[in-house]
Design a protein around this motif. Structure first.
Motif, PDB file in Angstrom:
ATOM      1  N   UNK A  92       0.839  -1.192   0.000  1.00  0.00           N
ATOM      2  CA  UNK A  92       0.000   0.000   0.000  1.00  0.00           C
ATOM      3  C   UNK A  92       0.873   1.239   0.000  1.00  0.00           C
ATOM      4  N   UNK A  93       0.260   2.361  -0.338  1.00  0.00           N
ATOM      5  CA  UNK A  93       1.005   3.610  -0.453  1.00  0.00           C
ATOM      6  C   UNK A  93       1.532   4.044   0.906  1.00  0.00           C
ATOM      7  N   UNK A  94       2.802   4.407   0.932  1.00  0.00           N
ATOM      8  CA  UNK A  94       3.413   4.825   2.190  1.00  0.00           C
ATOM      9  C   UNK A  94       2.794   6.091   2.735  1.00  0.00           C
ATOM     10  N   UNK A  95       2.247   6.927   1.861  1.00  0.00           N
ATOM     11  CA  UNK A  95       1.687   8.191   2.293  1.00  0.00           C
ATOM     12  C   UNK A  95       0.296   8.076   2.870  1.00  0.00           C
ATOM     13  N   UNK A  96      -0.249   6.864   2.915  1.00  0.00           N
ATOM     14  CA  UNK A  96      -1.568   6.691   3.510  1.00  0.00           C
ATOM     15  C   UNK A  96      -2.704   7.128   2.611  1.00  0.00           C
ATOM     16  N   UNK A  97      -2.508   7.191   1.283  1.00  0.00           N
ATOM     17  CA  UNK A  97      -3.587   7.565   0.375  1.00  0.00           C
ATOM     18  C   UNK A  97      -4.744   6.599   0.533  1.00  0.00           C
ATOM     19  N   UNK A  98      -5.978   7.130   0.441  1.00  0.00           N
ATOM     20  CA  UNK A  98      -7.156   6.302   0.597  1.00  0.00           C
ATOM     21  C   UNK A  98      -7.963   6.309  -0.693  1.00  0.00           C
ATOM     22  N   UNK A  99      -8.690   5.229  -0.942  1.00  0.00           N
ATOM     23  CA  UNK A  99      -9.546   5.125  -2.113  1.00  0.00           C
ATOM     24  C   UNK A  99     -10.771   4.319  -1.724  1.00  0.00           C
ATOM     25  N   UNK A 100     -11.819   4.428  -2.548  1.00  0.00           N
ATOM     26  CA  UNK A 100     -13.055   3.737  -2.218  1.00  0.00           C
ATOM     27  C   UNK A 100     -13.832   3.344  -3.444  1.00  0.00           C
ATOM     28  N   UNK A 101     -15.124   3.099  -3.259  1.00  0.00           N
ATOM     29  CA  UNK A 101     -15.986   2.610  -4.333  1.00  0.00           C
ATOM     30  C   UNK A 101     -16.022   3.575  -5.512  1.00  0.00           C
ATOM     31  N   UNK A 102     -15.974   4.876  -5.236  1.00  0.00           N
ATOM     32  CA  UNK A 102     -15.995   5.857  -6.314  1.00  0.00           C
ATOM     33  C   UNK A 102     -14.785   5.733  -7.226  1.00  0.00           C
ATOM     34  N   UNK A 103     -13.630   5.428  -6.644  1.00  0.00           N
ATOM     35  CA  UNK A 103     -12.425   5.265  -7.451  1.00  0.00           C
ATOM     36  C   UNK A 103     -12.506   3.999  -8.305  1.00  0.00           C
ATOM     37  N   UNK A 104     -13.071   2.940  -7.734  1.00  0.00           N
ATOM     38  CA  UNK A 104     -13.262   1.714  -8.517  1.00  0.00           C
ATOM     39  C   UNK A 104     -14.196   1.995  -9.687  1.00  0.00           C
ATOM     40  N   UNK A 105     -15.291   2.718  -9.418  1.00  0.00           N
ATOM     41  CA  UNK A 105     -16.254   3.036 -10.479  1.00  0.00           C
ATOM     42  C   UNK A 105     -15.604   3.886 -11.567  1.00  0.00           C
ATOM     43  N   UNK A 106     -14.754   4.831 -11.171  1.00  0.00           N
ATOM     44  CA  UNK A 106     -14.088   5.683 -12.152  1.00  0.00           C
ATOM     45  C   UNK A 106     -13.137   4.873 -13.026  1.00  0.00           C
ATOM     46  N   UNK A 107     -12.370   3.987 -12.403  1.00  0.00           N
ATOM     47  CA  UNK A 107     -11.437   3.157 -13.169  1.00  0.00           C
ATOM     48  C   UNK A 107     -12.183   2.244 -14.130  1.00  0.00           C
ATOM     49  N   UNK A 108     -13.312   1.704 -13.685  1.00  0.00           N
ATOM     50  CA  UNK A 108     -14.095   0.832 -14.565  1.00  0.00           C
ATOM     51  C   UNK A 108     -14.714   1.622 -15.717  1.00  0.00           C
ATOM     52  N   UNK A 140      -2.133   0.976  -4.961  1.00  0.00           N
ATOM     53  CA  UNK A 140      -1.299   1.149  -3.771  1.00  0.00           C
ATOM     54  C   UNK A 140      -2.079   1.758  -2.605  1.00  0.00           C
ATOM     55  N   UNK A 141      -3.272   2.274  -2.882  1.00  0.00           N
ATOM     56  CA  UNK A 141      -4.019   3.016  -1.863  1.00  0.00           C
ATOM     57  C   UNK A 141      -4.608   2.078  -0.811  1.00  0.00           C
ATOM     58  N   UNK A 142      -5.087   2.687   0.267  1.00  0.00           N
ATOM     59  CA  UNK A 142      -5.768   1.948   1.334  1.00  0.00           C
ATOM     60  C   UNK A 142      -7.274   2.066   1.096  1.00  0.00           C
ATOM     61  N   UNK A 143      -7.913   0.924   0.902  1.00  0.00           N
ATOM     62  CA  UNK A 143      -9.350   0.922   0.626  1.00  0.00           C
ATOM     63  C   UNK A 143     -10.156   0.717   1.902  1.00  0.00           C
ATOM     64  N   UNK A 144     -11.403   1.148   1.829  1.00  0.00           N
ATOM     65  CA  UNK A 144     -12.271   1.038   2.990  1.00  0.00           C
ATOM     66  C   UNK A 144     -12.688  -0.399   3.254  1.00  0.00           C
ATOM     67  N   UNK A 145     -12.590  -1.233   2.235  1.00  0.00           N
ATOM     68  CA  UNK A 145     -12.951  -2.640   2.431  1.00  0.00           C
ATOM     69  C   UNK A 145     -12.078  -3.514   1.537  1.00  0.00           C
ATOM     70  N   UNK A 146     -11.931  -4.762   1.933  1.00  0.00           N
ATOM     71  CA  UNK A 146     -11.167  -5.718   1.146  1.00  0.00           C
ATOM     72  C   UNK A 146     -11.841  -5.964  -0.200  1.00  0.00           C
ATOM     73  N   UNK A 147     -13.160  -5.937  -0.242  1.00  0.00           N
ATOM     74  CA  UNK A 147     -13.876  -6.132  -1.505  1.00  0.00           C
ATOM     75  C   UNK A 147     -13.511  -5.045  -2.507  1.00  0.00           C
TER      76      UNK A 147
END
Length: 495
Positions: A173-189, A224-231
């Motif tokens: 994971x990113x050393x800087x503690x960057x966070x990501x979530x469902x919105x980022x997954x939706x954007x990438x898709x 590399x980001x930290x996600x809110x859930x494993x899913x």
């Protein structure tokens, strides 16, 4: 200092490969560069190794991979006499690479297990490996973008599958503690779907660098980001794998099969990291397909068997039909007629009434599986010397081919195959009509595969053209003009 014992195993392998010491040295440098390592290996170093001096462990692995690619089979250093009792293979080694200045191992260099499965780099962090590949692709590094298809990279040792899958599942994971979530997954898709649609409609050379850049920057950071859930984390890794596969497909459509192969290996690593065996199976099937398209079917049945092993009982009928059709073709190109016919029949049975709404996300991205099944069965029949049956299969591959159709490239290629089978049966006028329809679909499509297909059309008609057949002469004039146009506007050259 003791007397050195000449390395006869290495000498014999180089002799069998039919190459000079300078050529092997160049290959070692290229293999090391693929994984971020640096080496100054030259012909003198190779001569020293043959005379008995041992290279460092990292260079030994690069040398082994270089010879494996030359010989077309998987090798381990011990088979080349490169390891001896007490020889440290866990690091760069203390013994010098006589004359080459040693190998500087970066992340993913041969010393970190990247060559454990034939150079695929499946034993390392998939994000780090993808970042290096996309960096080299964007920089236009010759050893990366012009790499040849490597038969050794297609080998899948079944007894190592679980071990490799376990090692590939670690993503930092990113050393800087960057966070990501469902919105980022939706954007990438959403970006994946946009790029995929453009690829199907306009060909692989449109937007190729954009896909690679998006992987290199945004997608790598997301993974590399930290996600809110494993899913959510697994969904992002799966999406990254799909984008890596798309980058490979675009490289293949741009006549860069070796680069495509390396992206497919990255897609496989992401599928494993995401813990998606069914997605692994899908990528293994793609790798088998790629080997057959490149005319290197040595490991295609093995790849399909590995795919089915990973798939287990997870396949819906539409997917199962596609796997069976690909396996039928793999048998056909290896001359295994009875098995090819049996598997072709199974593919058709599985596909009857299949509900494609059950297709998994990564397969549904590419549209209906039914025409793809027919395409593979057509190629299987052609390989078995059955042009009439092949024509029937290709004709039933009903891709979306209208003027604004989303799959004009594959529709044109399918028509090209249909015409080829008609020509082989002596249906010259019909073949020329079919090929004419194929040309009509190519406006704005930038694909090296289409250029190759049109070139083959002209070759098929050459004997008839020389005999003055009017249909052959008329079509050849159209094809010649088309090829001149695509060469002028850049569509005929690799992107």
């Amino acid at each position: 200092m003791g007397t050195r014992t000449p390395n006869d195993r290495l000498r014999r392998a180089i002799h069998e490969a039919g190459c000079t010491y300078a050529e092997i040295a160049r290959d070692v440098r290229s293999v090391a560069a693929e994984s971020g390592g640096r080496t100054r290996t030259n012909s003198s170093a190779v001569a020293h190794w043959v005379a008995g001096t041992r290279p460092s462990a990292t260079t030994a692995r690069a040398l082994t991979e270089a010879l494996a690619r030359r010989l077309g089979r998987a090798l381990v250093p011990e088979q080349l006499g490169l390891h001896a009792p007490g020889y440290d293979t866990s690091s760069g080694g203390a013994d010098a690479d006589a004359g080459d200045g040693g190998t500087a191992a970066g992340p993913g260099s041969p010393g970190d297990g990247s060559f454990a499965t034939g150079g695929g780099g499946l034993g390392e962090d998939p994000v780090a490996a993808l970042t290096r590949l996309t960096r080299d692709d964007l920089a236009g590094r010759t050893e990366t973008v012009r790499a040849a298809y490597a038969v050794a990279l297609a080998a899948v040792p079944p007894h190592r599958a679980e071990e490799v899958a376990a090692r590939a599942g670690v993503v930092g994971t990113a050393g800087g503690g960057a966070r990501a979530g469902a919105g980022d997954v939706a954007a990438a898709r959403a970006m994946l779907e946009l790029f995929t649609l453009a690829d199907e409609r306009h060909g692989g050379r449109h937007g190729a660098s954009a896909v690679v850049q998006y992987l290199h920057s945004d997608v790598a950071a997301f993974c590399r980001a930290r996600f809110r859930s494993e899913t959510q984390r697994r969904q992002m890794l799966t999406t990254a794998g799909c984008l890596a596969y798309l980058a490979g497909w675009k490289a293949y459509d741009g006549n860069r099969p070796g680069l495509a192969q390396r992206y497919y290996l990255r897609a496989l690593a992401f599928a494993r990291a995401a813990g998606e065996p069914a997605h692994e199976a899908f990528v293994l099937r793609v790798m088998a397909h790629h080997g057959m398209e490149c005319g290197r079917p040595e490991h295609t049945v093995q790849l399909m068997d590995a795919a089915l092993e990973r798939l287990g009982t997870r396949a819906d009928p539409a997917s199962a039909s596609l796997y069976a059709a690909t396996r039928a073709r793999a048998f056909a190109v290896q001359g295994r007629r009875r098995e090819a016919i049996a598997e072709s029949s199974r593919a058709l049975r599985l596909g009857e009434g299949a509900d494609e709404r059950a297709l998994p996300y990564w397969a549904a991205l590419w549209g209906s599986s039914a025409p793809c099944v027919r395409n593979h069965l057509g190629k299987a029949a052609a390989a078995l010397g059955e042009p009439a049956l092949a024509e029937a299969h290709f004709a039933r591959a009903e891709w979306s081919s209208g003027g604004g159709g989303a799959q004009r490239r594959i529709a044109a290629l399918s028509l090209a195959h249909t015409g080829a089978m008609q020509c082989r049966q002596g249906k010259v006028e019909r073949a020329c009509t079919t090929w004419g329809h194929a040309l009509e679909l190519t406006e704005g499509v930038r694909s090296a595969r289409l250029v190759d297909a049109v070139t083959r059309m002209r070759t098929e008609l050459a004997p008839l053209r020389l005999r003055g057949a009017r249909a052959a002469l008329d079509f050849d004039a159209r094809a010649r003009d088309w090829l001149a146009d695509v060469t002028t506007d850049g569509r005929g050259t690799p992107g």
